[in-house]
Design a protein around this motif. Structure first.
Motif, PDB file in Angstrom:
ATOM      1  N   ALA A 189       0.845  -1.194   0.000  1.00 29.57           N
ATOM      2  CA  ALA A 189       0.000   0.000   0.000  1.00 29.57           C
ATOM      3  C   ALA A 189       0.879   1.242   0.000  1.00 29.57           C
ATOM      4  N   LYS A 190       0.569   2.181  -0.915  1.00 26.63           N
ATOM      5  CA  LYS A 190       1.369   3.424  -0.953  1.00 26.63           C
ATOM      6  C   LYS A 190       0.884   4.363   0.151  1.00 26.63           C
ATOM      7  N   ALA A 191      -0.419   4.512   0.242  1.00 23.95           N
ATOM      8  CA  ALA A 191      -0.972   5.290   1.361  1.00 23.95           C
ATOM      9  C   ALA A 191      -1.554   4.286   2.344  1.00 23.95           C
ATOM     10  N   HIS A 192      -1.771   4.699   3.582  1.00 23.96           N
ATOM     11  CA  HIS A 192      -2.362   3.774   4.556  1.00 23.96           C
ATOM     12  C   HIS A 192      -3.737   3.333   4.047  1.00 23.96           C
ATOM     13  N   PRO A 193      -4.023   2.016   4.021  1.00 24.80           N
ATOM     14  CA  PRO A 193      -5.303   1.569   3.454  1.00 24.80           C
ATOM     15  C   PRO A 193      -6.517   2.117   4.193  1.00 24.80           C
ATOM     16  N   PHE A 194      -6.353   2.495   5.460  1.00 22.89           N
ATOM     17  CA  PHE A 194      -7.504   3.054   6.189  1.00 22.89           C
ATOM     18  C   PHE A 194      -7.846   4.465   5.712  1.00 22.89           C
ATOM     19  N   THR A 195      -6.987   5.036   4.857  1.00 19.57           N
ATOM     20  CA  THR A 195      -7.317   6.361   4.315  1.00 19.57           C
ATOM     21  C   THR A 195      -8.009   6.229   2.958  1.00 19.57           C
ATOM     22  N   LYS A 196      -8.235   4.994   2.526  1.00 14.95           N
ATOM     23  CA  LYS A 196      -8.832   4.796   1.197  1.00 14.95           C
ATOM     24  C   LYS A 196     -10.297   4.387   1.311  1.00 14.95           C
ATOM     25  N   THR A 197     -11.053   4.833   0.341  1.00 12.85           N
ATOM     26  CA  THR A 197     -12.472   4.468   0.336  1.00 12.85           C
ATOM     27  C   THR A 197     -12.625   3.024  -0.129  1.00 12.85           C
ATOM     28  N   PHE A 198     -13.829   2.521   0.048  1.00 15.36           N
ATOM     29  CA  PHE A 198     -14.162   1.150  -0.367  1.00 15.36           C
ATOM     30  C   PHE A 198     -13.738   0.913  -1.816  1.00 15.36           C
ATOM     31  N   HIS A 199     -14.095   1.851  -2.689  1.00 17.38           N
ATOM     32  CA  HIS A 199     -13.814   1.638  -4.108  1.00 17.38           C
ATOM     33  C   HIS A 199     -12.336   1.799  -4.436  1.00 17.38           C
ATOM     34  N   GLU A 200     -11.603   2.582  -3.633  1.00 17.55           N
ATOM     35  CA  GLU A 200     -10.171   2.773  -3.914  1.00 17.55           C
ATOM     36  C   GLU A 200      -9.336   1.552  -3.523  1.00 17.55           C
ATOM     37  N   LEU A 201      -9.810   0.802  -2.557  1.00 20.31           N
ATOM     38  CA  LEU A 201      -9.028  -0.360  -2.105  1.00 20.31           C
ATOM     39  C   LEU A 201      -9.019  -1.434  -3.182  1.00 20.31           C
ATOM     40  N   VAL A 202      -7.858  -2.096  -3.353  1.00 23.27           N
ATOM     41  CA  VAL A 202      -7.816  -3.204  -4.322  1.00 23.27           C
ATOM     42  C   VAL A 202      -7.459  -4.502  -3.597  1.00 23.27           C
ATOM     43  N   LEU A 203      -7.994  -5.602  -4.112  1.00 24.02           N
ATOM     44  CA  LEU A 203      -7.691  -6.897  -3.488  1.00 24.02           C
ATOM     45  C   LEU A 203      -6.189  -7.123  -3.494  1.00 24.02           C
ATOM     46  N   GLY A 204      -5.650  -7.603  -2.383  1.00 29.07           N
ATOM     47  CA  GLY A 204      -4.224  -7.894  -2.294  1.00 29.07           C
ATOM     48  C   GLY A 204      -3.398  -6.720  -1.780  1.00 29.07           C
ATOM     49  N   GLU A 205      -4.020  -5.536  -1.691  1.00 23.50           N
ATOM     50  CA  GLU A 205      -3.300  -4.353  -1.186  1.00 23.50           C
ATOM     51  C   GLU A 205      -2.917  -4.618   0.275  1.00 23.50           C
ATOM     52  N   THR A 206      -1.627  -4.421   0.596  1.00 26.09           N
ATOM     53  CA  THR A 206      -1.136  -4.869   1.908  1.00 26.09           C
ATOM     54  C   THR A 206      -0.347  -3.781   2.627  1.00 26.09           C
ATOM     55  N   LEU A 207      -0.625  -3.668   3.903  1.00 29.99           N
ATOM     56  CA  LEU A 207       0.168  -2.800   4.773  1.00 29.99           C
ATOM     57  C   LEU A 207       1.008  -3.703   5.675  1.00 29.99           C
ATOM     58  N   VAL A 208       2.334  -3.469   5.707  1.00 31.90           N
ATOM     59  CA  VAL A 208       3.184  -4.199   6.661  1.00 31.90           C
ATOM     60  C   VAL A 208       3.639  -3.179   7.694  1.00 31.90           C
ATOM     61  N   THR A 209       3.354  -3.457   8.956  1.00 35.51           N
ATOM     62  CA  THR A 209       3.611  -2.450  10.004  1.00 35.51           C
ATOM     63  C   THR A 209       5.031  -2.571  10.550  1.00 35.51           C
ATOM     64  N   GLU A 210       5.386  -1.616  11.396  1.00 41.48           N
ATOM     65  CA  GLU A 210       6.599  -1.713  12.207  1.00 41.48           C
ATOM     66  C   GLU A 210       6.458  -2.912  13.154  1.00 41.48           C
TER      67      GLU A 210
END
Ligand code: NAP
Length: 676
Positions: free
Chosen positions: A529-550
């Motif tokens: 994920a380039k931006a945090h996925p929680f900042t994206k709307t339902f339609h902006e999110l894509v399957l497989g988009e991943t956030l890896v945390t600290e």
């Protein structure tokens, strides 16, 4: 009263019966000819083509949720217009309360399927059945079962007794599954079905070609079916046998669901005494089943079983109640039992009753027929009749003959095993009930007879106020039964939809399976994920988009603080020696719930944004213990997206917690609601 022409609906047009092919329909109450129906002018091949080429594609373009919304709108429309159906229904001999079972019951079934479709099926054109199967050592080849609508037509041939419910209980799962239907009601009551189909068609809610109606015979329709079609039949065992042994259907492996006749029974538990509430409850159930729809219910009680010492008290109580049942004009609000559907039906029932007399003694209630407000000779009225079979072991006919009217036989049983063996002699029934306040009796009956029954109904003082009755099939629960009941299964919630769906095993790489099933699965591509996925709307999110945390290290202070804060001071978190003695732990370990809380702290983006709420989590697995000094990080991946309404939808996230050695310590699915 003018004689109604009952039309068929084919290729978007109403087609009236031709003079030569028309069959007369008589009023159950007066015996007069009130309508005629016939399908002489129909072109069956064109009807099938219309359903397959117009209705099917239109339905399959929609998701399960789209189709569920249509069912709800149709149900609402019928509910607003049901009074005209009640009026017609009187001519079939049904009282208002009978019609409510038929008409309101049918509408209720549509509502339940509409709601289950939205809650239990995806907003997608395919449905995933079960989990991903690992088919290879390195995970590059996996499998999953997917379900897609059949490409044919649901052919629905129905019995006369429920002209509305009989159609809607099949139509709801068929349309929800994405398959068009051609409905063929029984001629005797098809004028009521026709009126219901007119309401549905006039509502304009269904896509063109998704519902057609045949009133009259089906000609060579069955000869024209393919393996993508499904025949769903309700009626007598005799007709079922004739239709399902059609060589073309057999040769082409056309699925055939049969709902046939059935010798349903009710047992009075051995624990019950005459002054117990269960005794009166039993009598109520028996009398209701014998008199509702004048006993013309596939689930009605035909065999009544009581412990030997309770047979006589039960006979007396049933007889008293039956003698007070007011029989007459079904349109009269005081009438408790209307007429059978026709003189021919009454004749058939009386013929079977006469045969039962070889094995059972007709008792007092069979005397005399008083009909209020109608002509007892011209109308198809009959008094409820009860027979006492003293030796049910020797008897054959009472376990074999279905009198499809207000007739039942009562017989003694010695113990539960004996009662179960009598139940099972029905050769496969839709339902058996047991009225008992003893859970052991309920269990023995269920275990001893479930294999021969589609449904077991237990009732007692606890459930009696809210229970729905021995004879009521419910859309949530299976309707059908083995053996002579036809071996079919209908309803049962989403199970009923699966008749119209092909299940297919899909095998391939995880990326392929993710794409086909529109659901990300482990092993398939993850996009950082380039931006945090929680900042994206339902339609902006894509399957497989991943956030890896600290990563976050867990300390012994964290464990102790969490233990005292929550009160969870279980020894595995607090006592090194005791924890070590436990085969699952190396010593004191972090609470699983502490890990979940820290995980949320790692992946959450705190500002107001498109995520409205965390609505739950599922499939939680703790796979490896985490000790003080270990660290965890979170991999949060968009797994599936399901629109819920006009404004927002549910996002399911695959959450994986790993430790400092990249080992998985926990996995779960997180559910959030996100704005569009
Ligand atoms: P039926 O005489 O067997 O008729 C059932 C349906 O089959 C009717 O639509 C009938 O149409 C049609 N049919 C008859 N012969 C046909 C043929 N050669 N080709 C195509 N279709 C044909 O049964 P019924 O008298 O209507 O209903 C009473 C029976 O149904 C009872 O035995 C009852 O137990 C059973 N039933 C079972 C259930 C269940 O869910 N298990 C529910 C209700 C009733 P026509 O009327 O035009 O002949």
């Amino acid at each position: 009263m003018p004689v109604l022409d009952v039309a068929s609906f084919a290729l978007g047009k109403w087609i009236h019966p031709t003079q030569d092919a028309a069959r007369p329909i008589e009023s159950a109450v007066t015996g007069e000819i009130i309508a005629r129906a016939g399908s002489g002018a129909l072109d069956y091949q064109s009807m099938l083509d219309h359903a397959r080429n117009v209705g099917g594609p239109a339905l399959r373009k929609m998701t399960f949720h789209d189709r569920a919304r249509i069912l709800k709108a149709v149900a609402t429309h019928l509910n607003d217009n049901k009074n005209e159906l009640y009026e017609l229904s009187y001519t079939t001999g049904a009282t208002l309360s009978d019609s409510k079972i038929d008409i309101d019951g049918g509408i209720g079934t549509l509502f339940v399927y509409a709601s289950k479709g939205r809650r239990e099926l995806p907003d997608s054109t395919t449905y995933l059945d079960g989990d991903v199967e690992q088919l290879s050592r390195h995970g590059t080849f996996v499998g999953q079962h997917i379900c897609t609508p059949k490409l044919g037509v649901g052919i629905q041939i129905n019995a006369f007794n429920f002209p509305v419910w009989g159609m809607l209980e099949k139509l709801a799962p068929t349309l929800l599954g994405g398959v068009p239907a051609i409905v063929k009601p029984a001629t005797a009551t098809c004028h009521v079905t026709e009126a219901c189909v007119r309401l549905i068609i006039d509502s304009g809610l269904l896509p063109e070609g998704s519902l057609q109606l045949i009133t009259g015979g089906v000609g060579d329709l069955l000869e024209r079916l393919t393996p993508q079609d499904v025949v769903s039949f309700t009626g007598s065992a005799q007709t079922a046998l004739k239709l399902k042994s059609n060589p073309h259907l057999l040769k082409s492996a056309v699925p055939f669901i049969a709902e046939q006749d059935s010798l349903n029974s009710s047992i009075l538990g051995p624990d019950v005494t005459v002054d117990a509430p269960e005794f009166d409850l039993f009598i109520d159930e028996v009398v209701r089943e014998m008199t509702t729809k004048a006993g013309q219910k596939c689930t009605a009680i035909r065999r009544i079983m009581a412990p030997e010492h309770l047979v006589q008290p039960a006979i007396e109580a049933i007889e008293t109640r039956l003698n007070s049942v007011r029989i007459g004009d079904p349109a009269d609000a005081d009438t408790q039992m209307g007429a059978l559907v026709s003189q021919a039906q009454r004749h058939d029932v009386m013929t079977v009753a006469t045969q039962l007399e070889d094995e059972a003694r007709a008792i007092g209630a069979n005397n005399g027929l008083k009909v209020h407000g109608a002509d007892s000779v011209a109308g198809a009225f009959m008094a409820p009749m009860i027979y006492h079979c003293a030796d049910p072991d020797k008897a054959e006919l009472i376990h074999k003959l279905e009198a499809f009217g207000p007739i039942a036989s009562i017989m003694p049983y010695r113990d539960i095993d004996h009662a179960c063996s009598l139940l099972n002699r029905g050769g496969g029934s839709l339902v058996a009930s047991v009225i008992t306040h003893d859970p052991n009796v309920a269990r023995q009956v269920a275990v001893g007879s479930a294999a021969w029954h589609g449904r077991i109904y237990v009732n007692d003082r606890v459930s009696m106020k809210e229970s729905t009755g021995h004879g009521s099939p419910l859309p949530h629960m299976l309707h059908g039964g083995p053996g002579r009941a036809g071996g079919g299964e209908e309803l049962g919630g989403i199970r009923g939809v699966m008749h119209y769906i092909q299940r297919t095993a899909i095998q391939g790489s995880p990326d392929m399976i993710s794409a086909i099933g529109e659901t990300w699965i482990p092993g398939s591509a993850q996009v950082t994920a380039k931006a945090h996925p929680f900042t994206k709307t339902f339609h902006e999110l894509v399957l497989g988009e991943t956030l890896v945390t600290e990563a976050r290290e867990i300390s012994i202070e964290d464990i102790e603080t969490f233990a005292h804060f929550t009160g969870d001071t279980f020894y595995a978190h607090m006592d090194e020696e005791a924890a070590k003695a436990n085969p699952f732990f190396p010593g004191r370990v972090a609470h699983g719930y502490l890990l979940l809380s820290f995980a949320a702290g790692l992946f959450v983006q705190p500002d107001p944004g498109p995520v409205l709420a965390n609505t739950g989590l599922s499939d939680l697995n703790f796979q490896k213990p985490v000790s003080a000094g270990d660290s965890i990080r979170v991999h949060l991946t968009v797994k599936r997206k399901t629109p819920r309404n006009e404004d927002y939808g549910e996002v399911r996230w695959n959450v994986e917690l790993t430790n400092q050695d990249d080992e998985t310590v926990a996995t779960y699915t997180l559910h959030t609601m996100n704005v569009f």
